[in-house]
Write a protein that holds these residues in place. Structure first.
Motif, short mmCIF file in Angstrom:
data_model
loop_
_atom_site.label_atom_id
_atom_site.label_comp_id
_atom_site.label_asym_id
_atom_site.label_seq_id
_atom_site.Cartn_x
_atom_site.Cartn_y
_atom_site.Cartn_z
N HIS A 130 0.83 -1.21 0.00
CA HIS A 130 0.00 0.00 0.00
C HIS A 130 0.87 1.26 0.00
O HIS A 130 0.60 2.21 -0.73
CB HIS A 130 -0.93 -0.03 1.21
CG HIS A 130 -2.00 1.01 1.16
ND1 HIS A 130 -2.96 1.07 0.19
CD2 HIS A 130 -2.25 2.05 1.99
CE1 HIS A 130 -3.75 2.10 0.41
NE2 HIS A 130 -3.34 2.71 1.51
N ILE A 131 1.92 1.25 0.81
CA ILE A 131 2.83 2.40 0.84
C ILE A 131 3.53 2.57 -0.50
O ILE A 131 3.62 3.68 -1.04
CB ILE A 131 3.85 2.28 2.00
CG1 ILE A 131 3.13 2.45 3.34
CG2 ILE A 131 4.98 3.30 1.85
CD1 ILE A 131 3.98 2.15 4.56
N THR A 136 2.12 9.25 -6.00
CA THR A 136 2.55 10.62 -5.69
C THR A 136 3.91 10.94 -6.31
O THR A 136 4.51 11.96 -5.98
CB THR A 136 2.63 10.84 -4.16
OG1 THR A 136 3.59 9.93 -3.62
CG2 THR A 136 1.28 10.65 -3.50
N HIS A 137 4.37 10.07 -7.21
CA HIS A 137 5.66 10.25 -7.89
C HIS A 137 6.79 10.41 -6.89
O HIS A 137 7.72 11.19 -7.10
CB HIS A 137 5.61 11.44 -8.87
CG HIS A 137 4.49 11.33 -9.85
ND1 HIS A 137 4.53 10.46 -10.92
CD2 HIS A 137 3.29 11.95 -9.91
CE1 HIS A 137 3.40 10.57 -11.60
NE2 HIS A 137 2.62 11.46 -11.01
N GLY A 180 1.32 14.79 -0.98
CA GLY A 180 2.32 13.77 -0.72
C GLY A 180 1.71 12.50 -0.15
O GLY A 180 0.54 12.46 0.24
N ALA A 181 2.51 11.46 -0.11
CA ALA A 181 2.04 10.16 0.37
C ALA A 181 1.55 10.24 1.82
O ALA A 181 0.53 9.62 2.16
CB ALA A 181 3.15 9.12 0.25
N ALA A 182 2.26 10.98 2.66
CA ALA A 182 1.84 11.08 4.06
C ALA A 182 0.43 11.69 4.17
O ALA A 182 -0.40 11.21 4.93
CB ALA A 182 2.84 11.90 4.87
N ARG A 204 -2.92 9.88 5.42
CA ARG A 204 -3.35 10.51 6.68
C ARG A 204 -2.41 10.16 7.82
O ARG A 204 -2.83 9.78 8.93
CB ARG A 204 -4.79 10.16 7.02
CG ARG A 204 -5.76 10.68 5.98
CD ARG A 204 -7.16 10.38 6.34
NE ARG A 204 -8.04 10.90 5.28
CZ ARG A 204 -9.28 10.54 5.12
NH1 ARG A 204 -9.83 9.69 5.96
NH2 ARG A 204 -10.00 11.03 4.16
N LEU A 205 -1.09 10.26 7.52
CA LEU A 205 -0.06 10.01 8.51
C LEU A 205 0.82 11.23 8.64
O LEU A 205 0.99 12.00 7.68
CB LEU A 205 0.84 8.84 8.07
CG LEU A 205 0.23 7.46 7.98
CD1 LEU A 205 1.23 6.49 7.36
CD2 LEU A 205 -0.16 6.98 9.36
N ASN A 206 1.42 11.39 9.81
CA ASN A 206 2.47 12.38 9.97
C ASN A 206 3.65 11.90 9.12
O ASN A 206 3.95 10.70 9.11
CB ASN A 206 2.84 12.44 11.45
CG ASN A 206 3.84 13.51 11.75
OD1 ASN A 206 4.96 13.49 11.23
ND2 ASN A 206 3.46 14.44 12.59
#
Length: 65
Positions: free
Chosen positions: A22-23, A30-31, A39-41, A45-47
């Motif tokens: 998934h990551i 997000t290239h 961005g991916a974060a 929905r992550l810091n």
């Protein structure tokens, strides 16, 4: 649709394998951008520091600029 016969043909992923996939898919979408708007974060929905930590744990190298 899933049936009992079709389920036995599925190889289940571990939670770590699923998270890694998934990551990686999110980083591709997000290239390689991890932080900032879009961005991916943000998408996950992550810091950003949490995402970097999970990437290290899952042996995912940060993309090069």
């Amino acid at each position: 649709p899933l049936t009992p016969d079709s389920i036995k043909d599925i190889t289940p992923l571990t939670l770590a394998e699923a998270e890694r996939g998934h990551i990686l898919a999110t980083l591709k979408a997000t290239h390689g951008r991890i932080k900032g708007k879009g961005g991916a974060a943000e998408l996950l929905r992550l810091n950003p520091s949490t995402l970097y930590s999970r990437m290290r744990k899952l042996n995912i190298s940060p993309p090069r600029p």
